[in-house]
Design a protein around this motif. Structure first.
Motif, PDB file in Angstrom:
ATOM      1  N   SER A 151      -1.122   1.754  -9.845  1.00  0.00           N
ATOM      2  CA  SER A 151      -2.088   2.047  -8.788  1.00  0.00           C
ATOM      3  C   SER A 151      -1.378   2.205  -7.451  1.00  0.00           C
ATOM      4  O   SER A 151      -0.149   2.117  -7.375  1.00  0.00           O
ATOM      5  CB  SER A 151      -3.126   0.923  -8.698  1.00  0.00           C
ATOM      6  OG  SER A 151      -2.508  -0.294  -8.330  1.00  0.00           O
TER       7      SER A 151
ATOM      8  N   TYR B  30     -11.444   0.409 -11.545  1.00  0.00           N
ATOM      9  CA  TYR B  30     -10.566   0.698 -10.414  1.00  0.00           C
ATOM     10  C   TYR B  30     -10.016  -0.551  -9.730  1.00  0.00           C
ATOM     11  O   TYR B  30      -9.076  -0.469  -8.946  1.00  0.00           O
ATOM     12  CB  TYR B  30     -11.276   1.578  -9.379  1.00  0.00           C
ATOM     13  CG  TYR B  30     -12.579   0.999  -8.852  1.00  0.00           C
ATOM     14  CD1 TYR B  30     -12.606   0.227  -7.692  1.00  0.00           C
ATOM     15  CD2 TYR B  30     -13.777   1.246  -9.506  1.00  0.00           C
ATOM     16  CE1 TYR B  30     -13.784  -0.298  -7.202  1.00  0.00           C
ATOM     17  CE2 TYR B  30     -14.976   0.726  -9.024  1.00  0.00           C
ATOM     18  CZ  TYR B  30     -14.972  -0.041  -7.874  1.00  0.00           C
ATOM     19  OH  TYR B  30     -16.149  -0.564  -7.390  1.00  0.00           O
TER      20      TYR B  30
ATOM     21  N   LEU C 264      -7.037   4.360  -6.312  1.00  0.00           N
ATOM     22  CA  LEU C 264      -7.783   5.224  -5.406  1.00  0.00           C
ATOM     23  C   LEU C 264      -8.275   6.479  -6.121  1.00  0.00           C
ATOM     24  O   LEU C 264      -7.593   7.011  -7.013  1.00  0.00           O
ATOM     25  CB  LEU C 264      -6.906   5.634  -4.227  1.00  0.00           C
ATOM     26  CG  LEU C 264      -6.343   4.498  -3.365  1.00  0.00           C
ATOM     27  CD1 LEU C 264      -5.449   5.063  -2.256  1.00  0.00           C
ATOM     28  CD2 LEU C 264      -7.456   3.663  -2.757  1.00  0.00           C
ATOM     29  N   ASP C 265      -9.482   6.920  -5.737  1.00  0.00           N
ATOM     30  CA  ASP C 265     -10.023   8.218  -6.165  1.00  0.00           C
ATOM     31  C   ASP C 265     -10.100   8.365  -7.683  1.00  0.00           C
ATOM     32  O   ASP C 265      -9.670   9.381  -8.250  1.00  0.00           O
ATOM     33  CB  ASP C 265      -9.173   9.360  -5.586  1.00  0.00           C
ATOM     34  CG  ASP C 265      -9.155   9.350  -4.069  1.00  0.00           C
ATOM     35  OD1 ASP C 265     -10.224   9.165  -3.465  1.00  0.00           O
ATOM     36  OD2 ASP C 265      -8.058   9.517  -3.496  1.00  0.00           O
TER      37      ASP C 265
ATOM     38  N   HIS D 253     -13.590   0.649  -2.145  1.00  0.00           N
ATOM     39  CA  HIS D 253     -13.464   2.069  -1.814  1.00  0.00           C
ATOM     40  C   HIS D 253     -12.058   2.433  -1.346  1.00  0.00           C
ATOM     41  O   HIS D 253     -11.739   3.616  -1.230  1.00  0.00           O
ATOM     42  CB  HIS D 253     -14.481   2.458  -0.735  1.00  0.00           C
ATOM     43  CG  HIS D 253     -14.241   1.801   0.585  1.00  0.00           C
ATOM     44  ND1 HIS D 253     -14.711   0.544   0.883  1.00  0.00           N
ATOM     45  CD2 HIS D 253     -13.560   2.218   1.689  1.00  0.00           C
ATOM     46  CE1 HIS D 253     -14.351   0.231   2.112  1.00  0.00           C
ATOM     47  NE2 HIS D 253     -13.655   1.209   2.618  1.00  0.00           N
ATOM     48  N   GLY D 254     -11.197   1.399  -1.021  1.00  0.00           N
ATOM     49  CA  GLY D 254      -9.807   1.701  -0.698  1.00  0.00           C
ATOM     50  C   GLY D 254      -9.273   1.123   0.587  1.00  0.00           C
ATOM     51  O   GLY D 254      -8.061   1.177   0.833  1.00  0.00           O
TER      52      GLY D 254
ATOM     53  N   ARG E 284       0.860  -1.193   0.000  1.00  0.00           N
ATOM     54  CA  ARG E 284       0.000   0.000   0.000  1.00  0.00           C
ATOM     55  C   ARG E 284       0.888   1.232   0.000  1.00  0.00           C
ATOM     56  O   ARG E 284       1.636   1.483   0.948  1.00  0.00           O
ATOM     57  CB  ARG E 284      -0.903   0.001   1.234  1.00  0.00           C
ATOM     58  CG  ARG E 284      -1.663   1.309   1.468  1.00  0.00           C
ATOM     59  CD  ARG E 284      -2.678   1.599   0.354  1.00  0.00           C
ATOM     60  NE  ARG E 284      -3.758   2.424   0.834  1.00  0.00           N
ATOM     61  CZ  ARG E 284      -3.777   3.759   0.846  1.00  0.00           C
ATOM     62  NH1 ARG E 284      -2.717   4.434   0.381  1.00  0.00           N
ATOM     63  NH2 ARG E 284      -4.819   4.422   1.317  1.00  0.00           N
TER      64      ARG E 284
ATOM     65  N   LYS F 259      -8.530   3.818   3.822  1.00  0.00           N
ATOM     66  CA  LYS F 259      -8.281   4.482   2.542  1.00  0.00           C
ATOM     67  C   LYS F 259      -7.407   5.715   2.696  1.00  0.00           C
ATOM     68  O   LYS F 259      -6.585   6.028   1.815  1.00  0.00           O
ATOM     69  CB  LYS F 259      -9.610   4.880   1.901  1.00  0.00           C
ATOM     70  CG  LYS F 259      -9.438   5.444   0.506  1.00  0.00           C
ATOM     71  CD  LYS F 259     -10.571   6.354   0.128  1.00  0.00           C
ATOM     72  CE  LYS F 259     -10.179   7.094  -1.138  1.00  0.00           C
ATOM     73  NZ  LYS F 259     -10.963   8.308  -1.356  1.00  0.00           N
TER      74      LYS F 259
END
Length: 633
Positions: free
Chosen positions: A115, A67, A59-60, A245-246, A15, A302
């Motif tokens: 990503s 995604y 993300l986003d 969503h993350g 991450r 997230k």
């Protein structure tokens, strides 16, 4: 030696905590995270070669943009196959427009695996066909980002049928009864519930549907999902996952059966099954890497905040000792020293077996994974020689002469590389019906170092499980050298009981220690014990796992470990073998001394860390008696 043992599996999570542009500025590449994933997976290739997979989450991103993406392979070299596919697309971008490689926004928008969040998986299949669908990551898709789920894991559940039924009881209709699908659907069910609870909460507070989605994503309780999903799991597991969503996580079973480690700094959070892979990939000291505590999850929100949280009640740590002996990478600092200690602990019994005749004994090892134990054994033999030399020098007193002193000082263990692996062939993942022919060509022997009919050859291995390769190939090969005696030394104790937590050892009738015990019972006219154990196992067959005890222990109870070792040597000795054969196993006590922090010894003692283990071993014995050649769970 070259036993056909498979292990499931290895996982990775990466991450990134900064925008992709940051890694371009500070590390010279937008794909910093992807490059680390490749290195982390490649450094764990020992944990899985049947297949591999990688998943990513951007993300986003704008609505309508993909995604979550995954890519899986079961090619001959699946890791290379996956990353060749990903890097080829990057190379094509560079060929057409080199400046694009420095445009983080464009790459993220146009290439799948650029990503901020990745999970990876390496697979050894312990069950089922080796097809692409058996590879991880696996997904559960939904139009709501916070209901999209992707997971990858190193796990086996002993009670998958029980869990499958629980899914039916809540109205689901799973497409398979595998533990992978069961775990995925359990997660999915409680993830849906968490979403619905938050939806109703915010709807009652007057928020619009459009405003509710980001509120759910911000406030979803991942620990709550993990706690409810895993409440009735019985098994060993390390599972990593990410939600659309993350948010992401990696969780470890409450007994710590399977390994997991993590590291963080201001740039990245990373988790993996092997500690040295993280050390190597990020060039960091060992103290910076933390072991994920049993029954805990590393949860990454997230926004990049993270915590290590308990999701279930704590149990006694019973991390797998076989990981330390055989499967995990020997470059781990603790594992390396533990394996050396295993070798040291064997010296007293080895010396007794060779009647302390070091002058006429050669020490060696097979396979390469036994090198650390071999080094430990030789170090301890040198310590023994030093004490003997000191005693003999003291005894000289007035009889001192240079010749006598030189004779004393020459005392040391003779070591040679007797077996040389001359073919890159991983025999333990080869189909059983081809193994016998192939394994005979994996090793060649070194001629001219063993004195025929005079020398004893001591060869250390990390484990002897089935003994098939010993009998059909290795012993014949060593016997060609003409030793007076061959002593095979196992750094692991006798493997007597099946595993059910991720290592492919489920059938009792394949274990040479079990075969030896059965033969001894027959020879000593104690076959009534076999019948009694079968009847006791059948009687408890339909009992809840919590009430089941391991009756198979009674099979070994009449005999000492040495009696069983002697019978093993008798069974494994090829008819044409000329040398005398002895087999020395590690003791349980010395295993615990060597690996004090890892008490998961059920393979050797039958003391399973979860109730499901007792049910599995009894079922395995029933299968043996009834002639069923199948898994016991």
């Amino acid at each position: 030696m070259g036993e056909a043992i498979k292990h499931e599996c290895g996982v990775v999570l990466v991450r990134l905590l900064k925008p992709l542009e940051y890694y371009l500025i500070h590390h010279g590449s937008v794909i910093y995270g992807l490059d680390k994933m490749y290195l982390l997976m490649e450094k764990q290739h020992n944990r899985g070669q049947d297949g591999a997979g990688i998943g990513c989450l951007k993300l986003d991103v704008d609505p309508g943009t993909r995604y979550m993406t995954r890519l899986k392979s079961r090619a001959h070299n699946p890791i290379k196959d996956i990353f060749d596919h990903i890097y080829d697309k990057l190379e094509k971008v560079g060929e057409k427009n080199p400046s694009r490689l420095n445009d983080a926004s464009w790459l993220k928008a146009n290439l799948d695996f650029v990503s901020e969040l990745y999970i990876g998986h390496l697979r050894y299949g312990t069950f089922g066909h080796n097809t692409i669908k058996n590879c991880h990551p696996v997904t559960r898709e939904n139009n709501w980002m916070s209901k999209n789920l992707m997971i990858a894991g190193n796990f086996n559940l002993t009670n998958v049928n029980e869990m499958f039924k629980s899914l039916l009881d809540i109205g689901q209709h799973p497409k398979e009864t595998t533990d992978t699908i069961t775990i995925l659907e359990k997660f999915g069910h409680f993830l849906d519930d968490e979403n619905e609870d938050l939806y109703r909460k915010y709807k009652d507070q007057g928020y619009s549907k459009k405003d509710i989605s980001p509120l759910i994503a911000q406030n979803i309780n991942i620990n709550n999902v993990l706690r409810k999903s895993s409440k009735y799991w019985d098994g060993g597991y390390v599972i990593t996952g990410m939600i659309g969503h993350g948010d992401s996580f990696i969780m470890r079973d409450p007994c710590g059966i399977r390994p997991a480690f993590y590291y963080w700094d201001e740039e990245v959070i990373v988790a993996a099954s092997e500690r040295p892979t993280i050390q190597t990939a990020f060039n960091i000291p060992i103290n910076n890497i933390k072991e994920l505590k049993p029954g805990h999850a590393l949860i990454i929100k997230k926004d990049g905040s993270w915590s290590e949280e308990p999701f279930t009640s704590s149990h006694e740590k019973r991390s797998c000792s076989f990981e330390r002996i055989y499967f995990s990478r020997g470059t781990d600092a603790d594992i390396y020293h533990e394996r050396k200690n295993l070798g040291r602990q064997l010296v007293a019994e080895v010396l007794n077996t060779i009647n302390y005749d070091l002058e006429n004994t050669i020490f060696s090892y097979i396979p390469n994974t036994a090198i650390a134990a071999f080094n430990g054994m030789i170090e301890e033999l040198n310590n023994f020689c030093t004490k003997v030399k000191a005693d003999r020098i003291t005894e000289l007193q007035n009889n001192f002469s240079t010749e006598k002193l030189n004779n004393i000082l020459t005392l040391k263990p003779r070591t040679e590389q007797i077996a040389v692996k001359d073919v890159k062939l991983r025999t333990f993942i080869t189909e059983d019906n081809k193994r016998d022919d192939l394994v005979a060509h994996v090793y060649d022997v070194t001629y001219g170092v063993v004195r025929k009919d005079k020398d004893t050859l001591v060869v250390i291995d990390d484990s002897i499980v089935r003994g098939t390769t010993l009998k059909q190939s290795i012993l014949k090969m060593l016997d060609r050298l003409g030793p007076k005696k061959i002593v095979i030394v196992s750094s692991a104790p006798q493997v007597r009981y099946p595993d059910c937590y991720g290592i492919d050892m489920t059938k009792l009738n394949e274990f040479i220690a079990f075969k030896a015990a059965i033969e001894l019972l027959k020879e000593q006219k104690l076959t009534n014990i076999i019948t009694e154990v079968y009847n006791m196992c059948k009687k408890q067959e339909d009992q809840p796992k919590e009430k089941v005890i391991n009756h198979v222990k009674q099979i070994y109870k009449p005999f000492t470990a040495k009696q069983i070792s002697s019978k093993i040597a008798e069974i494994l000795k090829p008819k044409e073998m000329q040398a005398h054969l002895e087999i020395v196993y590690q003791t349980i006590e010395d295993l615990h001394t060597s690996c004090p922090g890892h008490k998961g010894d059920w393979y050797f003692t039958g003391n399973y860390p979860t109730p499901g283990g007792n049910k599995v071993v009894n079922r395995s014995f029933i299968n043996f008696i009834e002639g069923k050649n199948q898994r016991s769970y």
